[in-house]
Design an enzyme around this catalytic site. Sequence first.
Site, PDB file in Angstrom:
ATOM      1  N   ASP A  10      -7.080  35.389 -62.164  1.00  0.00           N
ATOM      2  CA  ASP A  10      -7.474  34.869 -63.473  1.00  0.00           C
ATOM      3  C   ASP A  10      -8.139  36.004 -64.231  1.00  0.00           C
ATOM      4  OD1 ASP A  10      -8.059  32.866 -65.497  1.00  0.00           O
ATOM      5  OD2 ASP A  10     -10.134  32.996 -64.852  1.00  0.00           O
ATOM      6  N   SER A  11      -8.322  35.789 -65.526  1.00  0.00           N
ATOM      7  CA  SER A  11      -9.010  36.784 -66.341  1.00  0.00           C
ATOM      8  C   SER A  11     -10.484  36.899 -65.953  1.00  0.00           C
ATOM      9  CB  SER A  11      -8.910  36.390 -67.805  1.00  0.00           C
ATOM     10  OG  SER A  11      -9.388  35.066 -67.975  1.00  0.00           O
ATOM     11  N   TYR A  42      -8.992  37.161 -71.911  1.00  0.00           N
ATOM     12  CA  TYR A  42      -7.608  37.504 -72.232  1.00  0.00           C
ATOM     13  C   TYR A  42      -7.142  36.699 -73.462  1.00  0.00           C
ATOM     14  CZ  TYR A  42      -6.738  39.624 -67.554  1.00  0.00           C
ATOM     15  OH  TYR A  42      -6.744  40.400 -66.418  1.00  0.00           O
ATOM     16  N   GLY A  43      -7.808  35.563 -73.697  1.00  0.00           N
ATOM     17  CA  GLY A  43      -7.319  34.582 -74.687  1.00  0.00           C
ATOM     18  C   GLY A  43      -7.320  35.024 -76.130  1.00  0.00           C
ATOM     19  N   CYS A  73      -4.697  31.610 -64.700  1.00  0.00           N
ATOM     20  CA  CYS A  73      -5.047  31.779 -66.110  1.00  0.00           C
ATOM     21  C   CYS A  73      -3.903  31.248 -66.993  1.00  0.00           C
ATOM     22  CB  CYS A  73      -5.247  33.267 -66.360  1.00  0.00           C
ATOM     23  SG  CYS A  73      -5.694  33.672 -68.039  1.00  0.00           S
ATOM     24  N   ASN A  74      -4.215  30.299 -67.846  1.00  0.00           N
ATOM     25  CA  ASN A  74      -3.197  29.764 -68.769  1.00  0.00           C
ATOM     26  C   ASN A  74      -2.668  30.853 -69.691  1.00  0.00           C
ATOM     27  OD1 ASN A  74      -3.187  26.448 -68.967  1.00  0.00           O
ATOM     28  ND2 ASN A  74      -5.024  27.281 -68.040  1.00  0.00           N
ATOM     29  N   THR A  75      -3.582  31.689 -70.164  1.00  0.00           N
ATOM     30  CA  THR A  75      -3.197  32.740 -71.113  1.00  0.00           C
ATOM     31  C   THR A  75      -2.211  33.716 -70.460  1.00  0.00           C
ATOM     32  OG1 THR A  75      -5.376  32.520 -72.126  1.00  0.00           O
ATOM     33  CG2 THR A  75      -4.137  34.506 -72.645  1.00  0.00           C
ATOM     34  N   GLU A 151     -19.023  29.638 -70.276  1.00  0.00           N
ATOM     35  CA  GLU A 151     -19.528  30.789 -69.502  1.00  0.00           C
ATOM     36  C   GLU A 151     -21.043  30.881 -69.614  1.00  0.00           C
ATOM     37  OE1 GLU A 151     -17.735  34.232 -68.627  1.00  0.00           O
ATOM     38  OE2 GLU A 151     -15.936  33.094 -68.148  1.00  0.00           O
ATOM     39  N   CYS A 184      -6.701  25.323 -70.271  1.00  0.00           N
ATOM     40  CA  CYS A 184      -7.512  26.530 -70.085  1.00  0.00           C
ATOM     41  C   CYS A 184      -8.378  26.305 -68.845  1.00  0.00           C
ATOM     42  CB  CYS A 184      -8.390  26.750 -71.317  1.00  0.00           C
ATOM     43  SG  CYS A 184      -9.614  28.072 -71.116  1.00  0.00           S
ATOM     44  N   THR A 185      -8.571  27.375 -68.097  1.00  0.00           N
ATOM     45  CA  THR A 185      -9.324  27.275 -66.840  1.00  0.00           C
ATOM     46  C   THR A 185     -10.727  26.701 -67.017  1.00  0.00           C
ATOM     47  OG1 THR A 185      -9.912  29.575 -67.281  1.00  0.00           O
ATOM     48  CG2 THR A 185      -8.193  29.169 -65.626  1.00  0.00           C
ATOM     49  N   HIS A 186     -11.339  26.920 -68.175  1.00  0.00           N
ATOM     50  CA  HIS A 186     -12.743  26.538 -68.366  1.00  0.00           C
ATOM     51  C   HIS A 186     -12.937  25.075 -68.756  1.00  0.00           C
ATOM     52  CE1 HIS A 186     -13.038  30.835 -68.359  1.00  0.00           C
ATOM     53  NE2 HIS A 186     -14.340  30.823 -68.585  1.00  0.00           N
TER      54      HIS A 186
HETATM   55  N1  DGL Z   1      -8.545  32.017 -68.142  1.00  0.00           N
HETATM   56  C1  DGL Z   1      -8.255  31.838 -69.543  1.00  0.00           C
HETATM   57  C2  DGL Z   1      -7.205  30.716 -69.700  1.00  0.00           C
HETATM   58  O1  DGL Z   1      -7.063  29.846 -68.859  1.00  0.00           O
HETATM   59  C3  DGL Z   1      -9.511  31.549 -70.346  1.00  0.00           C
HETATM   60  C4  DGL Z   1     -10.451  32.742 -70.469  1.00  0.00           C
HETATM   61  C5  DGL Z   1      -9.849  33.904 -71.224  1.00  0.00           C
HETATM   62  O2  DGL Z   1      -9.651  33.817 -72.455  1.00  0.00           O
HETATM   63  O3  DGL Z   1      -9.575  34.920 -70.588  1.00  0.00           O
HETATM   64  O4  DGL Z   1      -6.519  30.703 -70.689  1.00  0.00           O
END
Ligand code: DGL
Length: 271
Positions: A10-11, A42-43, A73-75, A151, A184-186
């Site tokens: 993940d990012s 990363y987003g 990571c979705n992104t 975060e 998104c992971t968060h």
């Molecule tokens: N992990 C990213 C996602 O799931 C969220 C955090 C990021 O922007 O890197 O898209």
Amino acid sequence: MVRRPIGVFDSGLGGLTVVRELARAMPGEDIVYLGDTARVPYGIKSPQTIRTFARQDAAFLLRHRPKLLVVACNTASAAAIDLLREVSPVEVVDVIQPSAEAAVRATSGAIGVIATEATIASGAYQRSIAALDPGREVLAVACPLLVPLVEEGRADDNPIVSYVLCDYLAPLQRFRPGVLVLGCTHYPLLAEPIRKLMGPQVVLVSSGQAAALEVQRRLKIARLASPSPNGGSLHCYTTDNPDRFARLGERFGGRTIDHVELIGTDELDRG
Ligand code: DGL
């Protein structure tokens, strides 16, 4: 039999919400996790940069001889899944396709998606849902402030979170979807306030849960599932600040993070 881990990247810390789901579904699996905390988020980055980072992250994990890779990571899933599948000698599971399938299964109505700017701009969720059901109405909304809020530890009943969520979710409340994908992971950490705003009739699909079931299915088909019913290990690597990773990681992963190793971003891509 040689035990090979599942590789997850993940990012940053957020992918630990996916690890939590993987461990819940497959408690006997060993997991090697890479969180690229030096370069998160990363987003808000360009597709080219996300693809470069994702390729480097995957190259690092492949050195651990995983039996399967998970792009938590979705992104990164949105920008780089095709590239990762090209370069990986093992199967690569993303979080977008399984979530799109879960959403289409869970409702015959409209589907809402919330995610980072880059994920929404890529159109990956919209395309996956359209491929499964071309007639389906989809509303996809970027929520860039949610990652930093989570975060920072602001969640649930925090008034700033409520204020920001009210703003982002207003068009989705009007849209009245049957399902809202937390793309998104968060966002699983904000599931409660999101549920309150959207109402109990809207099913929330978390990308981690859907991906964990897909991983379980693929390991079973490939006869690679661990026979142990529990006791799988978690080894984490991070590209910055391992103390912060261990401290905050507990909240995302729902467990104590014992093994965190620092690696430089320059080490990620060494073949
Ligand atoms: N992990 C990213 C996602 O799931 C969220 C955090 C990021 O922007 O890197 O898209």
